[in-house]
Design a protein around this motif. Structure first.
Motif, PDB file in Angstrom:
ATOM      1  N   UNK A  99       0.992  -1.365   0.119  1.00  0.00           N
ATOM      2  CA  UNK A  99      -0.103   0.198  -0.048  1.00  0.00           C
ATOM      3  C   UNK A  99       0.860   1.209  -0.006  1.00  0.00           C
ATOM      4  N   UNK A 100       0.462   2.338  -0.536  1.00  0.00           N
ATOM      5  CA  UNK A 100       1.076   3.585  -0.578  1.00  0.00           C
ATOM      6  C   UNK A 100       1.827   3.844  -1.734  1.00  0.00           C
ATOM      7  N   UNK A 101       1.690   5.082  -2.370  1.00  0.00           N
ATOM      8  CA  UNK A 101       2.285   5.517  -3.593  1.00  0.00           C
ATOM      9  C   UNK A 101       1.197   4.984  -4.811  1.00  0.00           C
ATOM     10  N   UNK A 102       2.282   4.475  -5.713  1.00  0.00           N
ATOM     11  CA  UNK A 102       1.662   3.969  -6.902  1.00  0.00           C
ATOM     12  C   UNK A 102       2.409   2.864  -7.839  1.00  0.00           C
ATOM     13  N   UNK A 103       1.716   2.159  -8.732  1.00  0.00           N
ATOM     14  CA  UNK A 103       2.484   1.314  -9.583  1.00  0.00           C
ATOM     15  C   UNK A 103       2.012   1.569 -11.040  1.00  0.00           C
ATOM     16  N   UNK A 104       3.030   1.547 -11.861  1.00  0.00           N
ATOM     17  CA  UNK A 104       2.945   1.695 -13.275  1.00  0.00           C
ATOM     18  C   UNK A 104       3.011   0.333 -14.143  1.00  0.00           C
ATOM     19  N   UNK A 105       2.334   0.121 -15.041  1.00  0.00           N
ATOM     20  CA  UNK A 105       2.344  -1.178 -15.691  1.00  0.00           C
ATOM     21  C   UNK A 105       1.958  -0.908 -17.244  1.00  0.00           C
ATOM     22  N   UNK A 106       2.143  -2.204 -17.927  1.00  0.00           N
ATOM     23  CA  UNK A 106       1.595  -1.960 -19.368  1.00  0.00           C
ATOM     24  C   UNK A 106       1.360  -3.588 -19.650  1.00  0.00           C
ATOM     25  N   UNK A 107       0.467  -3.878 -20.524  1.00  0.00           N
ATOM     26  CA  UNK A 107       0.168  -5.155 -20.826  1.00  0.00           C
ATOM     27  C   UNK A 107       1.001  -5.620 -22.213  1.00  0.00           C
ATOM     28  N   UNK A 108       1.360  -6.923 -22.094  1.00  0.00           N
ATOM     29  CA  UNK A 108       2.196  -7.430 -23.119  1.00  0.00           C
ATOM     30  C   UNK A 108       1.903  -8.727 -23.716  1.00  0.00           C
ATOM     31  N   UNK A 109       1.986  -9.084 -24.729  1.00  0.00           N
ATOM     32  CA  UNK A 109       1.888 -10.558 -25.219  1.00  0.00           C
ATOM     33  C   UNK A 109       3.011 -11.151 -25.339  1.00  0.00           C
ATOM     34  N   UNK A 110       3.071 -12.229 -24.680  1.00  0.00           N
ATOM     35  CA  UNK A 110       4.347 -13.395 -24.701  1.00  0.00           C
ATOM     36  C   UNK A 110       4.088 -14.183 -25.798  1.00  0.00           C
ATOM     37  N   UNK A 111       5.119 -14.223 -26.660  1.00  0.00           N
ATOM     38  CA  UNK A 111       5.025 -14.949 -27.876  1.00  0.00           C
ATOM     39  C   UNK A 111       5.327 -16.495 -27.659  1.00  0.00           C
ATOM     40  N   UNK A 112       5.186 -17.326 -28.596  1.00  0.00           N
ATOM     41  CA  UNK A 112       5.898 -18.758 -28.377  1.00  0.00           C
ATOM     42  C   UNK A 112       7.424 -18.788 -28.750  1.00  0.00           C
ATOM     43  N   UNK A 113       8.042 -19.947 -28.279  1.00  0.00           N
ATOM     44  CA  UNK A 113       9.299 -19.991 -28.627  1.00  0.00           C
ATOM     45  C   UNK A 113      10.311 -18.895 -28.353  1.00  0.00           C
ATOM     46  N   UNK A 114      10.054 -18.024 -27.293  1.00  0.00           N
ATOM     47  CA  UNK A 114      11.278 -17.123 -26.869  1.00  0.00           C
ATOM     48  C   UNK A 114      10.937 -15.907 -27.910  1.00  0.00           C
ATOM     49  N   UNK A 115      10.230 -15.657 -28.782  1.00  0.00           N
ATOM     50  CA  UNK A 115      10.165 -14.512 -29.621  1.00  0.00           C
ATOM     51  C   UNK A 115       9.921 -13.297 -28.676  1.00  0.00           C
ATOM     52  N   UNK A 116      10.190 -11.954 -29.096  1.00  0.00           N
ATOM     53  CA  UNK A 116      10.102 -11.049 -28.223  1.00  0.00           C
ATOM     54  C   UNK A 116       8.638 -10.602 -27.962  1.00  0.00           C
ATOM     55  N   UNK A 167       0.345   2.565 -17.711  1.00  0.00           N
ATOM     56  CA  UNK A 167      -0.994   2.623 -17.012  1.00  0.00           C
ATOM     57  C   UNK A 167      -0.542   2.681 -15.585  1.00  0.00           C
ATOM     58  N   UNK A 168      -1.112   3.571 -14.794  1.00  0.00           N
ATOM     59  CA  UNK A 168      -0.951   3.904 -13.396  1.00  0.00           C
ATOM     60  C   UNK A 168      -2.122   3.320 -12.272  1.00  0.00           C
ATOM     61  N   UNK A 169      -1.691   2.750 -11.228  1.00  0.00           N
ATOM     62  CA  UNK A 169      -2.756   2.461 -10.352  1.00  0.00           C
ATOM     63  C   UNK A 169      -2.185   3.034  -9.076  1.00  0.00           C
ATOM     64  N   UNK A 170      -2.939   4.039  -8.294  1.00  0.00           N
ATOM     65  CA  UNK A 170      -2.882   4.830  -6.984  1.00  0.00           C
ATOM     66  C   UNK A 170      -3.226   3.721  -6.015  1.00  0.00           C
ATOM     67  N   UNK A 171      -2.417   3.522  -5.069  1.00  0.00           N
ATOM     68  CA  UNK A 171      -2.502   2.432  -4.097  1.00  0.00           C
ATOM     69  C   UNK A 171      -2.706   3.344  -2.683  1.00  0.00           C
ATOM     70  N   UNK A 172      -3.971   3.645  -2.307  1.00  0.00           N
ATOM     71  CA  UNK A 172      -4.231   4.455  -1.279  1.00  0.00           C
ATOM     72  C   UNK A 172      -4.085   3.702   0.018  1.00  0.00           C
ATOM     73  N   UNK A 173      -4.807   2.669   0.299  1.00  0.00           N
ATOM     74  CA  UNK A 173      -4.846   1.953   1.587  1.00  0.00           C
ATOM     75  C   UNK A 173      -4.477   0.241   1.538  1.00  0.00           C
TER      76      UNK A 173
END
Length: 110
Positions: free
Chosen positions: A53-70, A79-85
């Motif tokens: 709790x407290x502060x915020x986190x930043x994140x993004x969504x990603x698609x993991x490919x097969x066979x180790x591709x990027x 994206x930002x999520x405020x973490x209030x309590x």
């Protein structure tokens, strides 16, 4: 604070939707270490993560490919999520690359 993700995205067989962010629990921007969501009916990917709790986190969504591709990252700002309590559950519900609504679990979800 628990963040539950419900993200709609149709993927190819063997691909996986991952949440990556700036915290250790979200993989420090490494798709291999991020929160791996699990497929459910209707091509909705679900999963959760507990963050301090407290502060915020930043994140993004990603698609993991097969066979180790990027991984393929959504093309948008972090994206930002405020973490209030502590003890709060936040639901992040939406579509990959588009809007994701954030609501407290006890609030009415659309």
């Amino acid at each position: 604070v628990k963040i539950e993700f419900e993200i709609k995205q149709k993927l190819r067989y063997g691909e996986q939707l991952v949440v990556c962010g700036n915290s250790n629990k979200m993989g420090r921007w490494n798709p291999n270490d991020g929160v791996h969501l699990k497929w459910s009916d209707g091509d909705v990917w679900k999963g959760s993560v507990e963050v301090p709790a407290g502060g915020y986190v930043e994140y993004k969504l990603a698609i993991k490919k097969k066979h180790g591709q990027p991984a393929y990252w959504e093309k948008r700002r972090n994206r930002i999520v405020q973490l209030y309590e502590g003890g709060t559950t936040i639901v992040a519900k939406g579509i990959f690359g588009r809007d994701v609504d954030l609501k407290k679990k006890d609030d009415k979800m659309d």
